[in-house]
Write a protein that holds these residues in place. Structure first.
Motif, PDB file in Angstrom:
ATOM      1  N   TYR A   1     100.462  21.111  22.249  1.00 39.52           N
ATOM      2  CA  TYR A   1     100.235  19.754  21.720  1.00 39.52           C
ATOM      3  C   TYR A   1      98.856  19.636  21.090  1.00 39.52           C
ATOM      4  CZ  TYR A   1     104.506  17.992  23.963  1.00 39.52           C
ATOM      5  OH  TYR A   1     105.803  17.757  24.314  1.00 39.52           O
ATOM      6  N   GLU A   2      97.892  20.301  21.699  1.00 35.90           N
ATOM      7  CA  GLU A   2      96.527  20.298  21.160  1.00 35.90           C
ATOM      8  C   GLU A   2      96.538  20.957  19.766  1.00 35.90           C
ATOM      9  OE1 GLU A   2      93.741  19.099  22.462  1.00 35.90           O
ATOM     10  OE2 GLU A   2      92.420  19.929  20.893  1.00 35.90           O
ATOM     11  N   THR A   3      97.228  22.089  19.664  1.00 33.99           N
ATOM     12  CA  THR A   3      97.265  22.820  18.388  1.00 33.99           C
ATOM     13  C   THR A   3      97.880  21.964  17.286  1.00 33.99           C
ATOM     14  OG1 THR A   3      97.622  24.851  19.624  1.00 33.99           O
ATOM     15  CG2 THR A   3      98.043  24.959  17.275  1.00 33.99           C
ATOM     16  N   ILE A   4      98.965  21.297  17.588  1.00 34.43           N
ATOM     17  CA  ILE A   4      99.645  20.545  16.522  1.00 34.43           C
ATOM     18  C   ILE A   4      99.154  19.108  16.413  1.00 34.43           C
ATOM     19  CG2 ILE A   4     101.746  21.960  16.451  1.00 34.43           C
ATOM     20  CD1 ILE A   4     103.107  20.164  18.278  1.00 34.43           C
ATOM     21  N   GLY A   5      98.171  18.730  17.234  1.00 33.13           N
ATOM     22  CA  GLY A   5      97.592  17.384  17.127  1.00 33.13           C
ATOM     23  C   GLY A   5      98.582  16.301  17.510  1.00 33.13           C
ATOM     24  N   TYR A   6      99.404  16.594  18.513  1.00 37.28           N
ATOM     25  CA  TYR A   6     100.464  15.659  18.925  1.00 37.28           C
ATOM     26  C   TYR A   6      99.915  14.257  19.158  1.00 37.28           C
ATOM     27  CZ  TYR A   6     104.581  14.070  21.520  1.00 37.28           C
ATOM     28  OH  TYR A   6     105.689  13.393  21.939  1.00 37.28           O
ATOM     29  N   PHE A   7      98.829  14.182  19.932  1.00 34.57           N
ATOM     30  CA  PHE A   7      98.327  12.857  20.321  1.00 34.57           C
ATOM     31  C   PHE A   7      97.618  12.167  19.154  1.00 34.57           C
ATOM     32  CE2 PHE A   7      98.834  15.210  24.323  1.00 34.57           C
ATOM     33  CZ  PHE A   7      99.845  14.418  24.855  1.00 34.57           C
ATOM     34  N   ASP A   8      97.102  12.949  18.203  1.00 36.18           N
ATOM     35  CA  ASP A   8      96.505  12.348  16.989  1.00 36.18           C
ATOM     36  C   ASP A   8      97.591  11.606  16.212  1.00 36.18           C
ATOM     37  OD1 ASP A   8      94.208  13.603  17.693  1.00 36.18           O
ATOM     38  OD2 ASP A   8      94.408  15.249  16.256  1.00 36.18           O
ATOM     39  N   TYR A   9      98.771  12.210  16.145  1.00 40.13           N
ATOM     40  CA  TYR A   9      99.874  11.559  15.425  1.00 40.13           C
ATOM     41  C   TYR A   9     100.265  10.265  16.119  1.00 40.13           C
ATOM     42  CZ  TYR A   9     100.899  15.535  12.332  1.00 40.13           C
ATOM     43  OH  TYR A   9     100.840  16.492  11.370  1.00 40.13           O
ATOM     44  N   GLU A  10     100.362  10.335  17.460  1.00 39.47           N
ATOM     45  CA  GLU A  10     100.727   9.125  18.212  1.00 39.47           C
ATOM     46  C   GLU A  10      99.681   8.037  18.020  1.00 39.47           C
ATOM     47  OE1 GLU A  10     103.696   9.936  21.898  1.00 39.47           O
ATOM     48  OE2 GLU A  10     101.555   9.879  22.367  1.00 39.47           O
TER      49      GLU A  10
ATOM     50  N   LEU B   1      97.652   7.693  15.520  1.00 41.76           N
ATOM     51  CA  LEU B   1      97.736   7.201  14.140  1.00 41.76           C
ATOM     52  C   LEU B   1      98.878   6.195  14.004  1.00 41.76           C
ATOM     53  CD1 LEU B   1      96.766   7.483  11.182  1.00 41.76           C
ATOM     54  CD2 LEU B   1      98.396   9.364  10.929  1.00 41.76           C
ATOM     55  N   ASP B   2      99.999   6.533  14.633  1.00 47.74           N
ATOM     56  CA  ASP B   2     101.148   5.639  14.580  1.00 47.74           C
ATOM     57  C   ASP B   2     100.785   4.286  15.207  1.00 47.74           C
ATOM     58  OD1 ASP B   2     103.836   5.097  13.948  1.00 47.74           O
ATOM     59  OD2 ASP B   2     104.418   5.420  16.037  1.00 47.74           O
ATOM     60  N   GLY B   3     100.089   4.336  16.361  1.00 48.54           N
ATOM     61  CA  GLY B   3      99.686   3.110  17.040  1.00 48.54           C
ATOM     62  C   GLY B   3      98.740   2.292  16.181  1.00 48.54           C
ATOM     63  N   LEU B   4      97.802   2.980  15.546  1.00 41.88           N
ATOM     64  CA  LEU B   4      96.807   2.314  14.686  1.00 41.88           C
ATOM     65  C   LEU B   4      97.497   1.597  13.533  1.00 41.88           C
ATOM     66  CD1 LEU B   4      93.617   2.481  14.590  1.00 41.88           C
ATOM     67  CD2 LEU B   4      93.953   4.138  12.746  1.00 41.88           C
ATOM     68  N   ILE B   5      98.453   2.282  12.921  1.00 42.40           N
ATOM     69  CA  ILE B   5      99.165   1.687  11.783  1.00 42.40           C
ATOM     70  C   ILE B   5      99.960   0.473  12.248  1.00 42.40           C
ATOM     71  CG2 ILE B   5     101.001   2.067  10.079  1.00 42.40           C
ATOM     72  CD1 ILE B   5      99.994   5.029  10.016  1.00 42.40           C
ATOM     73  N   ALA B   6     100.630   0.627  13.401  1.00 43.04           N
ATOM     74  CA  ALA B   6     101.427  -0.485  13.920  1.00 43.04           C
ATOM     75  C   ALA B   6     100.516  -1.687  14.175  1.00 43.04           C
ATOM     76  CB  ALA B   6     102.131  -0.067  15.204  1.00 43.04           C
ATOM     77  N   ARG B   7      99.328  -1.445  14.822  1.00 36.74           N
ATOM     78  CA  ARG B   7      98.426  -2.562  15.142  1.00 36.74           C
ATOM     79  C   ARG B   7      97.899  -3.229  13.878  1.00 36.74           C
ATOM     80  NH1 ARG B   7      96.902   0.822  19.138  1.00 36.74           N
ATOM     81  NH2 ARG B   7      95.034   1.565  18.079  1.00 36.74           N
ATOM     82  N   SER B   8      97.483  -2.387  12.885  1.00 39.81           N
ATOM     83  CA  SER B   8      96.889  -2.998  11.682  1.00 39.81           C
ATOM     84  C   SER B   8      97.956  -3.741  10.878  1.00 39.81           C
ATOM     85  CB  SER B   8      96.180  -1.951  10.821  1.00 39.81           C
ATOM     86  OG  SER B   8      97.124  -1.104  10.250  1.00 39.81           O
ATOM     87  N   THR B   9      99.197  -3.279  10.926  1.00 41.28           N
ATOM     88  CA  THR B   9     100.268  -3.977  10.206  1.00 41.28           C
ATOM     89  C   THR B   9     100.540  -5.326  10.866  1.00 41.28           C
ATOM     90  OG1 THR B   9     101.219  -1.798   9.845  1.00 41.28           O
ATOM     91  CG2 THR B   9     102.573  -3.659   9.213  1.00 41.28           C
TER      92      THR B   9
END
Ligand SMILES: C[C@](O)(C(=O)O)[C@H](CC(=O)O)C(=O)O
Ligand SMILES: [Mg+2]
Length: 303
Positions: A278-287, A289-297
């Motif tokens: 998960y660290e290698t593929i940035g799993y939590f960065d994607y999550e 980012l998704d949360g950030l987009i949802a909040r800003s929308t």
């Protein structure tokens, strides 16, 4: 830097590679045969990657005889260039046909995110450059293909590979490379040279031209280091199939273990853990980012 942020690269990959080639020091390009390998290579500090025809076809369960298509290659380019954001030098075999096919290939691979493509002067079925009895296109036919590639590109570098050293000798390979440069090639890849003297003699014939050295294992080129290739006069060095070879060996051992034990437990110490993956593929960065987009929308919709 995550895959998503890398998708918005400001500068085309070809331009970034050109800029890097202006800087001193040989550019080390390890092969990365998929997006995950590309992320691991970037983590190890590499500034560019190589995408190997042999490794792509082996990943598809195919021999390296020019059976895959430009669309297959574009699939690999999108993941390796997209995931890493690094400039990727891509093996386009023979260009998958004649002039018009070469043009379509170059355009497709540039759109997919390649920084450079190399096209070789073999005819189909092409072979690994380190095998015997390769059949070559005429110098004129290959020069026409190089010219076609150059016409079709926007920023991508066109690297002409010559396989002639093995069958026609070093002087003929040099003469072919001169012709390919006249046709517009940006760089030359002399394939399957067999000694330091050959590498030096080839480089001495092309002062100022970026040259690519191929350090494939189990081939005709004896093991040299990046520093040695730099001292011979080379601007780039590839380890094309190494990542695939290591991964393939590990997979072989895994399947044998499961078949033998009815369990994969013996292989646990050899595995990347879930957390490491998960660290290698940035799993939590994607999550995140998704949360950030949802909040800003949501906050914008309330304004
Ligand atoms: C560089 C190469 O074209 C590749 O597809 O990676 C191969 C590598 C190999 O088969 O070892 C080659 O023809 O040298
Ligand atoms: Mg190849």
């Amino acid at each position: 830097m995550s895959y998503l942020s890398d998708l918005v690269q400001r500068e085309p990959a070809g331009r970034r590679l050109r800029e890097r080639l202006q800087q001193p020091g040989i550019l080390r390009l390890p092969g990365a045969h998929n997006g995950l390998a590309a992320l691991q290579a970037r983590e190890a500090g590499f500034q560019g990657l190589y995408l190997s025809g042999a490794a792509m076809s082996a990943s598809m369960g195919l021999p390296d005889l020019g059976i895959m298509t430009a669309a297959d290659v574009a699939f690999f380019v999108r993941q390796v260039a997209g995931a890493s954001g690094l400039p990727v030098v891509v093996d386009a075999d023979t260009g998958f046909g004649e002039a018009l096919n070469v043009m379509a290939t170059v355009a497709a691979l540039e759109t997919a995110g390649a920084a450079a493509v190399h096209i070789e002067d073999q005819i189909l079925p092409k072979k690994c450059g380190h095998l015997s009895d390769k059949r070559l296109a005429s110098p004129g036919d290959m020069a026409a293909k190089v010219g076609a590639a150059v016409r079709a590109r926007r920023d991508i570098l066109v690297i002409a590979r010559t396989d002639a050293a093995a069958s026609e000798g070093l002087e003929a390979a040099i003469a072919r490379a001169r012709l390919y440069l006249e046709a517009g090639a940006d760089a030359i890849f002399p394939e399957a040279l067999t000694s330091a003297e050959m590498f030096r003699a080839f480089a001495d014939a092309f002062p100022g031209v970026p040259l690519l050295a191929n350090m494939t294992e189990f081939g005709r080129t004896p093991p040299f280091t990046a520093a040695e290739f730099e001292s011979f006069g080379y601007a780039m060095v590839i380890w094309p199939v190494s990542s695939l070879r290591v991964a393939a060996k590990a997979q072989e051992e895994l399947y044998a273990a499961i078949a033998r034990d009815g369990a994969a437990t013996a292989m646990l110490p050899r595995m990347q853990t879930r957390a490491e993956l998960y660290e290698t593929i940035g799993y939590f960065d994607y999550e995140a980012l998704d949360g950030l987009i949802a909040r800003s929308t949501i906050s914008k919709s309330r304004q």
